[in-house]
Design a protein around this motif. Sequence first.
Motif, short mmCIF file in Angstrom:
data_model
loop_
_atom_site.label_atom_id
_atom_site.label_comp_id
_atom_site.label_asym_id
_atom_site.label_seq_id
_atom_site.Cartn_x
_atom_site.Cartn_y
_atom_site.Cartn_z
N GLN A 272 29.29 30.77 44.31
CA GLN A 272 29.75 29.50 43.78
C GLN A 272 29.85 30.14 41.55
O GLN A 272 30.45 28.45 41.53
CB GLN A 272 29.07 28.54 43.92
N VAL A 273 31.03 30.55 41.75
CA VAL A 273 31.03 31.21 40.03
C VAL A 273 32.71 30.37 40.48
O VAL A 273 33.34 31.05 41.29
CB VAL A 273 31.33 32.34 40.39
N SER A 274 33.32 30.41 39.43
CA SER A 274 34.88 29.74 39.49
C SER A 274 35.58 31.01 39.19
O SER A 274 35.22 32.00 38.02
CB SER A 274 35.24 28.96 37.99
N TYR A 275 36.41 30.62 39.99
CA TYR A 275 37.32 31.92 39.81
C TYR A 275 37.89 32.28 38.23
O TYR A 275 38.74 32.96 37.42
CB TYR A 275 38.70 32.26 40.90
N ALA A 276 38.55 30.90 37.36
CA ALA A 276 39.37 30.73 36.56
C ALA A 276 38.11 31.34 35.30
O ALA A 276 38.38 31.51 33.88
CB ALA A 276 39.55 29.66 36.08
N SER A 277 36.65 31.60 35.25
CA SER A 277 35.87 31.42 34.79
C SER A 277 36.54 32.80 33.51
O SER A 277 36.90 34.20 34.31
CB SER A 277 34.51 31.71 34.82
N HIS A 278 35.84 33.00 32.56
CA HIS A 278 35.63 34.44 31.21
C HIS A 278 35.51 35.95 31.90
O HIS A 278 35.98 36.69 31.71
CB HIS A 278 35.61 34.20 30.23
N PHE A 279 34.28 35.47 32.46
CA PHE A 279 33.25 36.41 33.28
C PHE A 279 34.26 37.07 34.55
O PHE A 279 34.67 38.34 34.64
CB PHE A 279 31.99 35.75 33.73
N VAL A 280 34.59 36.33 34.94
CA VAL A 280 35.39 36.65 36.76
C VAL A 280 37.04 36.93 36.07
O VAL A 280 37.23 38.85 36.67
CB VAL A 280 36.05 35.94 37.65
N ILE A 281 37.49 37.33 35.51
CA ILE A 281 38.50 37.48 34.44
C ILE A 281 39.28 38.71 33.81
O ILE A 281 39.17 39.09 34.16
CB ILE A 281 39.65 36.01 33.91
N GLY A 282 37.01 38.86 33.29
CA GLY A 282 37.38 40.41 32.39
C GLY A 282 37.02 40.68 33.14
O GLY A 282 37.25 42.24 33.27
N LYS A 283 35.92 40.60 34.26
CA LYS A 283 35.72 41.98 35.41
C LYS A 283 37.15 42.04 36.07
O LYS A 283 37.41 43.36 36.78
CB LYS A 283 34.40 41.46 35.86
N GLY A 284 37.33 41.42 36.17
CA GLY A 284 39.38 41.51 37.17
C GLY A 284 39.80 43.04 36.72
O GLY A 284 40.40 43.28 37.27
N LEU A 285 39.96 42.62 35.53
CA LEU A 285 40.39 43.39 34.30
C LEU A 285 39.95 44.70 34.03
O LEU A 285 41.44 45.76 34.05
CB LEU A 285 41.19 42.53 32.96
#
Length: 113
Positions: free
Chosen positions: A54-67
């Motif tokens: 239940q982590v937000s898709y807009a969190s810095h962590f998720v965006i960083g992992k996506g990059l």
Amino acid sequence: MSIAFYHIAHLVGLILLFAGFGALASGNRKGMMYHGIGLLILLVAGFGLIAKLQVSYASHFVIGKGLIFLILGFLPVLVKKNVLSATAVLWIAIALGGLAAYMGYLKRLPFVS
């Protein structure tokens, strides 16, 4: 499915991804299929983990992992187009894998509070 299942699937995808980078470094182009299969497993398991935790898709962590995911997916193109050597790409992939492991363990970006 459980968090443990997605976590293990994520690790299997990571192993396949780096097996593909090893094939790239050795010049075995047929072994590059493991790179694509690993990316697919990483993507599915990663989104499964995000949903289960239940982590937000807009969190810095998720965006960083996506990059990092996108860069790891694009690196073999740099070898094919003779922009970088296979050895350089392998070292970049290792560094990005370490950064992704750090972010996955701590659920945050480095140097960001």
